[in-house]
Design a protein around this motif. Structure first.
Motif, PDB file in Angstrom:
ATOM      1  N   GLY A   1       0.775  -1.223   0.000  1.00  0.00           N
ATOM      2  CA  GLY A   1       0.000   0.000   0.000  1.00  0.00           C
ATOM      3  C   GLY A   1       0.807   1.274   0.000  1.00  0.00           C
ATOM      4  O   GLY A   1       0.226   2.363   0.047  1.00  0.00           O
ATOM      5  N   LYS A   2       2.128   1.170  -0.049  1.00  0.00           N
ATOM      6  CA  LYS A   2       2.980   2.340  -0.044  1.00  0.00           C
ATOM      7  C   LYS A   2       3.881   2.366  -1.270  1.00  0.00           C
ATOM      8  O   LYS A   2       4.121   1.340  -1.904  1.00  0.00           O
ATOM      9  CB  LYS A   2       3.832   2.384   1.225  1.00  0.00           C
ATOM     10  CG  LYS A   2       3.040   2.539   2.511  1.00  0.00           C
ATOM     11  CD  LYS A   2       3.961   2.699   3.699  1.00  0.00           C
ATOM     12  CE  LYS A   2       3.184   2.911   4.981  1.00  0.00           C
ATOM     13  NZ  LYS A   2       4.092   3.085   6.147  1.00  0.00           N
ATOM     14  N   GLU A   3       4.370   3.544  -1.596  1.00  0.00           N
ATOM     15  CA  GLU A   3       5.270   3.694  -2.718  1.00  0.00           C
ATOM     16  C   GLU A   3       6.674   3.240  -2.351  1.00  0.00           C
ATOM     17  O   GLU A   3       7.058   3.227  -1.183  1.00  0.00           O
ATOM     18  CB  GLU A   3       5.307   5.151  -3.184  1.00  0.00           C
ATOM     19  CG  GLU A   3       3.984   5.672  -3.720  1.00  0.00           C
ATOM     20  CD  GLU A   3       4.073   7.097  -4.213  1.00  0.00           C
ATOM     21  OE1 GLU A   3       3.096   7.581  -4.807  1.00  0.00           O
ATOM     22  OE2 GLU A   3       5.129   7.732  -4.010  1.00  0.00           O
ATOM     23  N   ARG A   4       7.432   2.862  -3.371  1.00  0.00           N
ATOM     24  CA  ARG A   4       8.813   2.485  -3.157  1.00  0.00           C
ATOM     25  C   ARG A   4       9.608   3.686  -2.657  1.00  0.00           C
ATOM     26  O   ARG A   4       9.427   4.805  -3.137  1.00  0.00           O
ATOM     27  CB  ARG A   4       9.420   1.975  -4.460  1.00  0.00           C
ATOM     28  CG  ARG A   4      10.880   1.567  -4.353  1.00  0.00           C
ATOM     29  CD  ARG A   4      11.485   1.420  -5.738  1.00  0.00           C
ATOM     30  NE  ARG A   4      10.883   0.320  -6.467  1.00  0.00           N
ATOM     31  CZ  ARG A   4      10.917   0.212  -7.796  1.00  0.00           C
ATOM     32  NH1 ARG A   4      11.494   1.154  -8.525  1.00  0.00           N
ATOM     33  NH2 ARG A   4      10.359  -0.835  -8.376  1.00  0.00           N
ATOM     34  N   GLU A   5      10.475   3.456  -1.695  1.00  0.00           N
ATOM     35  CA  GLU A   5      11.304   4.523  -1.178  1.00  0.00           C
ATOM     36  C   GLU A   5      12.768   4.109  -1.148  1.00  0.00           C
ATOM     37  O   GLU A   5      13.096   2.940  -0.962  1.00  0.00           O
ATOM     38  CB  GLU A   5      10.853   4.939   0.225  1.00  0.00           C
ATOM     39  CG  GLU A   5      11.028   3.862   1.281  1.00  0.00           C
ATOM     40  CD  GLU A   5      10.733   4.357   2.684  1.00  0.00           C
ATOM     41  OE1 GLU A   5      10.899   5.563   2.950  1.00  0.00           O
ATOM     42  OE2 GLU A   5      10.329   3.518   3.531  1.00  0.00           O
ATOM     43  N   GLY A   6      13.620   5.088  -1.340  1.00  0.00           N
ATOM     44  CA  GLY A   6      15.038   4.838  -1.256  1.00  0.00           C
ATOM     45  C   GLY A   6      15.462   4.651   0.188  1.00  0.00           C
ATOM     46  O   GLY A   6      14.991   5.362   1.074  1.00  0.00           O
ATOM     47  N   VAL A   7      16.355   3.708   0.416  1.00  0.00           N
ATOM     48  CA  VAL A   7      16.856   3.427   1.752  1.00  0.00           C
ATOM     49  C   VAL A   7      18.288   3.918   1.906  1.00  0.00           C
ATOM     50  O   VAL A   7      18.620   4.646   2.847  1.00  0.00           O
ATOM     51  CB  VAL A   7      16.778   1.925   2.080  1.00  0.00           C
ATOM     52  CG1 VAL A   7      17.373   1.641   3.453  1.00  0.00           C
ATOM     53  CG2 VAL A   7      15.335   1.441   2.003  1.00  0.00           C
ATOM     54  N   ALA A   8      19.136   3.504   0.981  1.00  0.00           N
ATOM     55  CA  ALA A   8      20.548   3.866   1.041  1.00  0.00           C
ATOM     56  C   ALA A   8      21.173   3.714  -0.331  1.00  0.00           C
ATOM     57  O   ALA A   8      20.688   2.953  -1.165  1.00  0.00           O
ATOM     58  CB  ALA A   8      21.290   2.996   2.060  1.00  0.00           C
ATOM     59  N   ALA A   9      22.248   4.447  -0.563  1.00  0.00           N
ATOM     60  CA  ALA A   9      22.971   4.358  -1.825  1.00  0.00           C
ATOM     61  C   ALA A   9      24.460   4.484  -1.568  1.00  0.00           C
ATOM     62  O   ALA A   9      24.883   5.111  -0.586  1.00  0.00           O
ATOM     63  CB  ALA A   9      22.498   5.441  -2.799  1.00  0.00           C
ATOM     64  N   ILE A  10      25.245   3.899  -2.470  1.00  0.00           N
ATOM     65  CA  ILE A  10      26.687   3.864  -2.289  1.00  0.00           C
ATOM     66  C   ILE A  10      27.393   4.031  -3.622  1.00  0.00           C
ATOM     67  O   ILE A  10      26.927   3.550  -4.658  1.00  0.00           O
ATOM     68  CB  ILE A  10      27.099   2.536  -1.595  1.00  0.00           C
ATOM     69  CG1 ILE A  10      28.548   2.575  -1.127  1.00  0.00           C
ATOM     70  CG2 ILE A  10      26.840   1.353  -2.523  1.00  0.00           C
ATOM     71  CD1 ILE A  10      28.900   1.407  -0.208  1.00  0.00           C
ATOM     72  N   HIS A  11      28.515   4.722  -3.593  1.00  0.00           N
ATOM     73  CA  HIS A  11      29.302   4.959  -4.785  1.00  0.00           C
ATOM     74  C   HIS A  11      30.209   3.769  -5.057  1.00  0.00           C
ATOM     75  O   HIS A  11      30.359   2.873  -4.215  1.00  0.00           O
ATOM     76  CB  HIS A  11      30.126   6.242  -4.599  1.00  0.00           C
ATOM     77  CG  HIS A  11      30.682   6.819  -5.856  1.00  0.00           C
ATOM     78  ND1 HIS A  11      31.975   6.579  -6.269  1.00  0.00           N
ATOM     79  CD2 HIS A  11      30.118   7.615  -6.801  1.00  0.00           C
ATOM     80  CE1 HIS A  11      32.183   7.201  -7.412  1.00  0.00           C
ATOM     81  NE2 HIS A  11      31.076   7.840  -7.747  1.00  0.00           N
TER      82      HIS A  11
END
Length: 127
Positions: A42-52
């Motif tokens: 029931g919720k939209e996808r959300e970003g959690v973490a990102a890495i270079h």
């Protein structure tokens, strides 16, 4: 050109920890910026973490700061998400993604620029 397979999900009690893994199929993984995303029913996808590619964390969601950390082991072609002090609100399907850094940069916290996605691994946190 790169296949991603997540693992490590499961069911834990609030306050517990899990470490998610994302195994990449090719050495080209080392040239990609990587990210973790989650989506609850029931919720939209959300970003959690990102890495270079270098291993520097480029994004960490406000709701997970101080609890989650993202890191990569390029020698093993594997991306990780260490999750501590888990809350019921963290329950979701977690997916890893890879993309060209030039396309990913500027869209921190969003899925923009990510071209390759894993199938996801379920995380359920009970109270």
């Amino acid at each position: 050109q790169v296949q991603l397979v997540e693992s490590g999900g499961g069911s834990v009690q609030a306050g517990g920890s899990l470490k998610l893994s994302c195994a990449a199929s090719a050495d080209s993984y080392r040239s990609y910026c990587m990210g973790w995303f989650r989506q609850a029913p029931g919720k939209e996808r959300e970003g959690v973490a990102a890495i270079h590619t270098t291993g520097f964390t480029t994004y960490l969601g406000d709701s997970v700061k101080g609890r989650f950390s993202i890191f990569r082991d390029n020698a093993k072609n594997t991306l990780y998400l260490q999750m501590n002090s888990l809350k019921p609100e963290d329950s979701a399907m977690y997916s890893c993604a890879a993309g060209e850094c030039a396309l990913v940069r500027g869209g921190e916290g969003t899925s923009r620029g990510y071209s390759y996605w894993g199938q996801g691994t379920q995380v359920t946190v009970s109270s």
